[in-house]
Design a protein around this motif. Structure first.
Motif, PDB file in Angstrom:
ATOM      1  N   GLU A  89       0.832  -1.199   0.000  1.00 22.72           N
ATOM      2  CA  GLU A  89       0.000   0.000   0.000  1.00 22.72           C
ATOM      3  C   GLU A  89       0.864   1.245   0.000  1.00 22.72           C
ATOM      4  OE1 GLU A  89      -2.774   0.239   3.257  1.00 22.72           O
ATOM      5  OE2 GLU A  89      -3.717   2.050   2.467  1.00 22.72           O
ATOM      6  N   VAL A  90       0.366   2.267  -0.697  1.00 18.55           N
ATOM      7  CA  VAL A  90       0.967   3.601  -0.621  1.00 18.55           C
ATOM      8  C   VAL A  90      -0.126   4.536  -0.157  1.00 18.55           C
ATOM      9  CG1 VAL A  90       1.906   5.522  -1.954  1.00 18.55           C
ATOM     10  CG2 VAL A  90       2.690   3.208  -2.414  1.00 18.55           C
ATOM     11  N   ARG A  91       0.198   5.394   0.816  1.00 21.30           N
ATOM     12  CA  ARG A  91      -0.808   6.349   1.321  1.00 21.30           C
ATOM     13  C   ARG A  91      -0.352   7.769   1.067  1.00 21.30           C
ATOM     14  NH1 ARG A  91      -2.920   3.875   7.122  1.00 21.30           N
ATOM     15  NH2 ARG A  91      -3.501   1.831   6.273  1.00 21.30           N
ATOM     16  N   GLY A  92      -1.359   8.638   0.887  1.00 18.14           N
ATOM     17  CA  GLY A  92      -1.076  10.053   0.675  1.00 18.14           C
ATOM     18  C   GLY A  92      -2.330  10.699   0.142  1.00 18.14           C
ATOM     19  N   GLU A  93      -2.426  12.038   0.217  1.00 19.68           N
ATOM     20  CA  GLU A  93      -3.633  12.721  -0.275  1.00 19.68           C
ATOM     21  C   GLU A  93      -3.533  12.971  -1.778  1.00 19.68           C
ATOM     22  OE1 GLU A  93      -4.310  11.797   3.111  1.00 19.68           O
ATOM     23  OE2 GLU A  93      -2.656  13.213   3.082  1.00 19.68           O
ATOM     24  N   ASP A  94      -2.599  13.861  -2.181  1.00 19.84           N
ATOM     25  CA  ASP A  94      -2.417  14.023  -3.632  1.00 19.84           C
ATOM     26  C   ASP A  94      -0.980  13.711  -4.048  1.00 19.84           C
ATOM     27  OD1 ASP A  94      -2.388  17.695  -3.571  1.00 19.84           O
ATOM     28  OD2 ASP A  94      -1.173  16.178  -2.553  1.00 19.84           O
ATOM     29  N   ARG A  95      -0.220  13.114  -3.152  1.00 14.10           N
ATOM     30  CA  ARG A  95       1.103  12.600  -3.513  1.00 14.10           C
ATOM     31  C   ARG A  95       1.513  11.577  -2.458  1.00 14.10           C
ATOM     32  NH1 ARG A  95       5.793  16.850  -3.142  1.00 14.10           N
ATOM     33  NH2 ARG A  95       6.935  14.887  -2.958  1.00 14.10           N
ATOM     34  N   VAL A  96       2.578  10.867  -2.715  1.00 16.81           N
ATOM     35  CA  VAL A  96       3.038   9.805  -1.817  1.00 16.81           C
ATOM     36  C   VAL A  96       3.443  10.397  -0.469  1.00 16.81           C
ATOM     37  CG1 VAL A  96       4.853   8.100  -1.460  1.00 16.81           C
ATOM     38  CG2 VAL A  96       3.864   8.397  -3.723  1.00 16.81           C
ATOM     39  N   ARG A  97       2.984   9.770   0.579  1.00 16.64           N
ATOM     40  CA  ARG A  97       3.392  10.178   1.919  1.00 16.64           C
ATOM     41  C   ARG A  97       4.085   9.015   2.641  1.00 16.64           C
ATOM     42  NH1 ARG A  97       0.191   9.613   6.107  1.00 16.64           N
ATOM     43  NH2 ARG A  97      -1.672   9.671   4.806  1.00 16.64           N
ATOM     44  N   GLU A  98       3.486   7.823   2.534  1.00 18.14           N
ATOM     45  CA  GLU A  98       4.129   6.676   3.159  1.00 18.14           C
ATOM     46  C   GLU A  98       3.877   5.409   2.352  1.00 18.14           C
ATOM     47  OE1 GLU A  98       2.266   6.722   7.041  1.00 18.14           O
ATOM     48  OE2 GLU A  98       0.983   5.038   6.483  1.00 18.14           O
ATOM     49  N   VAL A  99       4.813   4.471   2.531  1.00 15.09           N
ATOM     50  CA  VAL A  99       4.787   3.206   1.790  1.00 15.09           C
ATOM     51  C   VAL A  99       4.731   2.071   2.808  1.00 15.09           C
ATOM     52  CG1 VAL A  99       6.227   1.688   0.368  1.00 15.09           C
ATOM     53  CG2 VAL A  99       6.073   4.110  -0.177  1.00 15.09           C
ATOM     54  N   ARG A 100       3.819   1.119   2.580  1.00 12.65           N
ATOM     55  CA  ARG A 100       3.683  -0.030   3.488  1.00 12.65           C
ATOM     56  C   ARG A 100       4.189  -1.273   2.796  1.00 12.65           C
ATOM     57  NH1 ARG A 100      -0.300   0.393   7.718  1.00 12.65           N
ATOM     58  NH2 ARG A 100       0.042   2.535   8.364  1.00 12.65           N
ATOM     59  N   VAL A 101       4.997  -2.043   3.535  1.00 13.90           N
ATOM     60  CA  VAL A 101       5.743  -3.146   2.965  1.00 13.90           C
ATOM     61  C   VAL A 101       5.475  -4.416   3.774  1.00 13.90           C
ATOM     62  CG1 VAL A 101       8.104  -3.977   2.690  1.00 13.90           C
ATOM     63  CG2 VAL A 101       7.534  -1.665   1.998  1.00 13.90           C
ATOM     64  N   THR A 102       5.174  -5.515   3.081  1.00 15.34           N
ATOM     65  CA  THR A 102       4.766  -6.761   3.753  1.00 15.34           C
ATOM     66  C   THR A 102       5.596  -7.937   3.230  1.00 15.34           C
ATOM     67  OG1 THR A 102       2.512  -5.881   3.778  1.00 15.34           O
ATOM     68  CG2 THR A 102       2.753  -8.226   4.213  1.00 15.34           C
ATOM     69  N   PRO A 103       5.921  -8.916   4.086  1.00 17.23           N
ATOM     70  CA  PRO A 103       6.624 -10.102   3.589  1.00 17.23           C
ATOM     71  C   PRO A 103       5.752 -10.879   2.598  1.00 17.23           C
ATOM     72  CG  PRO A 103       6.726 -10.004   5.992  1.00 17.23           C
ATOM     73  CD  PRO A 103       5.762  -8.957   5.555  1.00 17.23           C
ATOM     74  N   VAL A 104       6.422 -11.561   1.635  1.00 16.63           N
ATOM     75  CA  VAL A 104       5.716 -12.397   0.666  1.00 16.63           C
ATOM     76  C   VAL A 104       6.296 -13.802   0.693  1.00 16.63           C
ATOM     77  CG1 VAL A 104       5.159 -10.468  -0.882  1.00 16.63           C
ATOM     78  CG2 VAL A 104       7.260 -11.768  -1.245  1.00 16.63           C
ATOM     79  N   ASP A 105       5.533 -14.749   0.126  1.00 14.31           N
ATOM     80  CA  ASP A 105       6.058 -16.124   0.056  1.00 14.31           C
ATOM     81  C   ASP A 105       6.843 -16.309  -1.246  1.00 14.31           C
ATOM     82  OD1 ASP A 105       2.855 -17.707  -0.876  1.00 14.31           O
ATOM     83  OD2 ASP A 105       4.271 -16.528  -2.055  1.00 14.31           O
ATOM     84  N   GLY A 106       7.213 -17.541  -1.510  1.00 15.09           N
ATOM     85  CA  GLY A 106       8.053 -17.828  -2.676  1.00 15.09           C
ATOM     86  C   GLY A 106       7.371 -17.559  -4.012  1.00 15.09           C
ATOM     87  N   GLU A 107       6.031 -17.437  -4.007  1.00 14.34           N
ATOM     88  CA  GLU A 107       5.309 -17.097  -5.234  1.00 14.34           C
ATOM     89  C   GLU A 107       4.935 -15.620  -5.274  1.00 14.34           C
ATOM     90  OE1 GLU A 107       4.401 -19.202  -8.061  1.00 14.34           O
ATOM     91  OE2 GLU A 107       6.189 -19.986  -7.056  1.00 14.34           O
ATOM     92  N   TRP A 108       5.511 -14.840  -4.354  1.00 13.65           N
ATOM     93  CA  TRP A 108       5.295 -13.399  -4.233  1.00 13.65           C
ATOM     94  C   TRP A 108       3.921 -13.036  -3.723  1.00 13.65           C
ATOM     95  CZ3 TRP A 108       7.948 -11.175  -9.288  1.00 13.65           C
ATOM     96  CH2 TRP A 108       9.323 -11.468  -9.225  1.00 13.65           C
ATOM     97  N   LYS A 109       3.292 -13.958  -3.018  1.00 14.74           N
ATOM     98  CA  LYS A 109       1.970 -13.665  -2.455  1.00 14.74           C
ATOM     99  C   LYS A 109       2.155 -13.008  -1.091  1.00 14.74           C
ATOM    100  CE  LYS A 109      -2.305 -16.079  -1.204  1.00 14.74           C
ATOM    101  NZ  LYS A 109      -2.039 -16.667   0.123  1.00 14.74           N
ATOM    102  N   PRO A 110       1.501 -11.861  -0.843  1.00 18.95           N
ATOM    103  CA  PRO A 110       1.662 -11.176   0.440  1.00 18.95           C
ATOM    104  C   PRO A 110       1.154 -12.028   1.599  1.00 18.95           C
ATOM    105  CG  PRO A 110       0.527  -9.774  -1.152  1.00 18.95           C
ATOM    106  CD  PRO A 110       0.608 -11.129  -1.761  1.00 18.95           C
ATOM    107  N   LEU A 111       1.871 -11.963   2.705  1.00 10.23           N
ATOM    108  CA  LEU A 111       1.506 -12.708   3.911  1.00 10.23           C
ATOM    109  C   LEU A 111       1.014 -11.703   4.942  1.00 10.23           C
ATOM    110  CD1 LEU A 111       4.752 -14.881   3.874  1.00 10.23           C
ATOM    111  CD2 LEU A 111       2.472 -15.648   3.206  1.00 10.23           C
ATOM    112  N   PRO A 112      -0.291 -11.421   4.953  1.00  8.71           N
ATOM    113  CA  PRO A 112      -0.800 -10.293   5.728  1.00  8.71           C
ATOM    114  C   PRO A 112      -0.662 -10.449   7.234  1.00  8.71           C
ATOM    115  CG  PRO A 112      -2.606 -11.573   4.780  1.00  8.71           C
ATOM    116  CD  PRO A 112      -1.351 -12.173   4.259  1.00  8.71           C
ATOM    117  N   ASP A 113      -0.528 -11.691   7.712  1.00 10.25           N
ATOM    118  CA  ASP A 113      -0.410 -11.850   9.169  1.00 10.25           C
ATOM    119  C   ASP A 113       1.024 -11.659   9.646  1.00 10.25           C
ATOM    120  OD1 ASP A 113      -0.298 -15.480   9.195  1.00 10.25           O
ATOM    121  OD2 ASP A 113      -0.102 -14.063   7.538  1.00 10.25           O
TER     122      ASP A 113
END
Lengths: 477, 123
Positions: A226-250
């Motif tokens: 996820e990227v958050r911001g009103e009309d431009r980038v403010r913060e970037v959220r980064v999550t671990p993924v598995d070997g198939e690049w699927k995000p692991l939300p927990d």
């Protein structure tokens, strides 16, 4: 109308290699590109109005680009820069818009050296100003000599990741984090192939050392979710993924405040011209995706049409130049300018060098190969088609209603109908379709359509008065 | 240049950049202007107008770069939802950075700055 033996479309390393080889063997060659000078994306020159005080500080790639431009200038190749080709027909006829208006080219043979464009799989906030491609960041750094932002997060997969990260540091910018979809195991798997180019392997290691030495967090096996911001980038959220690049939300999500996110998920061959000409294509996942089917001399299923460089499969700049040379020689041979007897001598070392270069290029391409789990970052209300504002939810509705092929989905949702003609959303849409129907090669490609690039209507129509248009009388009387 | 003592750099990278030293290093901004001046010179300054406001730039750099350097990232609104958009691919493919110059819609990333140019954003 420019009449010639061979048109080469695209003046990157492949196109220039092809044009020079064909011209050396006596073909009349026209080289066309929409940029002001040769170099393609990889050797894109700084603007001519800049003065280069210190060419060495611009790096080895700049030197290679300068050499390429010098070789071209010294040759008999006729160059047509600043021309945007919007229509190509069999025969071959190319229609372009140039500085002086409309221009037409007719040639016996055509070599497509149109390169690639970048793939970015969507995530919430990917359309915010401040999110740019890795290729975009590279162009800003090298050609415009500009940092993408004061603070930059660099994310994605492939060789551009480290190159951009190192470029930000070198340029004096703040590198906030490096977020790599690949892990150590992936790098190790391709390591043997990298040994074919020890200079480039060392360069990569040097970049990594610099990044780590600067204390920058490097997160492997992570994706931007996820990227958050009103009309431009403010913060970037980064999550671990598995070997198939699927995000692991927990797993733990990290948040980085930044001005710019440079993100890229591989390169895709730019097949719009070969699709428009209706030649055979095949899906080669390891090479970047759909590629015009070609033999070892880069001839496609249409006599007189060749592909060269990354558009024939991702293999990097060195391989591109050699492929171009081979395709140019093939075009010359097919037009009778190289004899059967001369052919082996002209091509034997070339093929050997090409094979070695392709070995390295294929390692790079492997790192960029799209893994199916990455579509897990596309939430229901994420815009997928940027041009037409079509969300994943709308695409899923169409899939639920039975859309089974790319052009059918386009007709139902408008994905791919906008100004970029599906270049930015195509990979994501096709991956979502493939997840339902089976495989990428079963879902099809966008049908090729003119204009290949947006062209102002007034340039196409020119000036006219309605009285001048001869209309037949209406029927019946 | 980021040159903290070797021990601090080593410990920072070991801890994945969470240490105070790493935080301090990261919060020091290096460039105030985004333009990198180490290897090239921009000899020809240009004055352009963006939505009626004057902007300093340099002849030959792309409109996209000039706007970026001036902190103008929001270039237009998307077709259906009116969302903010700006430069994305920087190579003339995505069509997200289109601006109006001389009455024509052009990609900012492929359009070079010329002194006196009048640029309108399509917000």
């Amino acid at each position: 109308m420019v009449e010639t033996d061979l048109v080469v479309l695209g003046a990157g390393p492949a196109g220039v290699g092809a044009a020079l080889a064909a011209s050396r063997h006596g073909l009349r060659v026209a080289l066309i590109d929409d940029a002001p000078v040769a170099g393609g994306q990889i050797y894109k020159a700084p603007p001519s109005s800049f003065t280069v005080d210190n060419p060495r500080a611009l790096g080895a790639e700049h030197q290679r680009g300068a050499r390429l431009r010098d070789e071209l200038a010294a040759s008999d190749v006729e160059t047509y820069f600043g021309r945007t080709v919007w229509l190509v027909s069999r025969g071959f006829v190319l229609e372009a818009v140039g500085p002086g208006g409309l221009e037409s080219f007719r040639s016996k043979s055509l070599i497509l050296a149109t390169g690639t464009f970048e793939r970015v799989i969507p995530f919430p906030g990917w359309t915010l100003p401040g999110v740019i491609g890795l290729g975009a960041a590279t162009l800003l750094l090298k050609s415009q000599q500009m940092l993408p932002g004061r603070r930059t997060v660099v994310a994605g997969a492939g060789p551009l990741l480290l190159a951009v990260a190192a470029g930000v540091l070198k340029g004096g910018g703040e590198l906030v984090a490096v977020v790599d979809l690949n892990g150590a195991a992936d790098a190790l798997r391709v390591a043997p192939r990298l040994m074919g180019r020890p200079d480039l392997a060392l360069q990569g290691m040097g970049w990594m050392a610099r990044i780590r030495g600067a204390g920058v967090p490097v997160l492997s096996r992570h994706a931007v979710t996820e990227v958050r911001g009103e009309d431009r980038v403010r913060e970037v959220r980064v999550t671990p993924v598995d070997g198939e690049w699927k995000p692991l939300p927990d797993r733990k999500t990290r948040v980085f405040e930044t001005d710019v996110l440079a993100v890229g998920h591989g390169l895709v061959p730019a097949t719009e011209v070969s699709r428009l000409l209706g030649v055979d294509h095949e899906y080669r996942a390891d090479d970047g995706g759909w590629v015009a089917t070609h033999d070892e001399l880069f001839r496609t299923s249409l006599p007189g049409l060749y592909v060269a460089g990354d558009v024939a499969g991702i293999a990097g700049a060195k391989a591109a130049a050699l492929r171009g040379e081979l395709a140019g020689l093939a075009a010359a041979y097919d037009l009778g300018k190289v004899s059967r007897d001369d052919w082996p001598r002209a091509t034997s070392t070339l093929r050997r060098r090409l094979h070695r270069a392709e070995r390295f290029g294929s390692a790079m391409s492997r790192l960029m190969k799209l893994r199916p789990g990455l579509v897990g970052t596309i939430t229901g209300d994420t815009v997928v088609c940027r041009c037409e504002d079509v969300s994943r939810g709308e695409i899923d509705d169409a899939l639920d209603n039975g859309a089974g092929e790319l052009n059918q989905l386009k007709a139902w949702t408008r994905c791919g109908m906008g100004p970029c003609q599906g270049r930015m959303c195509g990979e994501a849409v096709a991956s979502l379709l493939a997840a339902r129907v089976g495989n990428r090669d079963q879902v099809g490609q966008w049908t090729g359509r003119a204009p290949l690039r947006p062209v102002p209507m007034e340039i196409l129509t020119g000036e006219f008065r309605y009285e001048e248009i001869s209309l037949p009388p209406p029927a019946p009387r | 240049m980021q040159r903290a003592p070797l021990r601090a750099r080593f410990s920072a990278s070991m801890r994945g950049g969470c240490s105070a030293v790493a935080f301090w290093k990261r919060s020091r901004h290096r460039a105030t202007d985004l333009r990198i001046g180490k290897a090239v010179e921009r000899p020809l300054p240009a004055r352009v107008i963006v939505d009626g406001q004057p902007l300093s730039a340099f002849e030959g750099e792309s409109v996209a770069a000039a706007l970026l350097a001036a902190g103008v990232l929001y270039l237009r609104s998307s077709s259906r939802l009116g969302q903010p958009r700006g430069v994305f691919c920087a190579m003339g493919v995505c069509q997200e950075c289109v601006v109006e110059v001389d009455g024509r819609t052009v990609p900012a990333c492929l359009t070079p700055i010329r002194d006196g140019m009048e640029i309108y954003l399509r917000r």
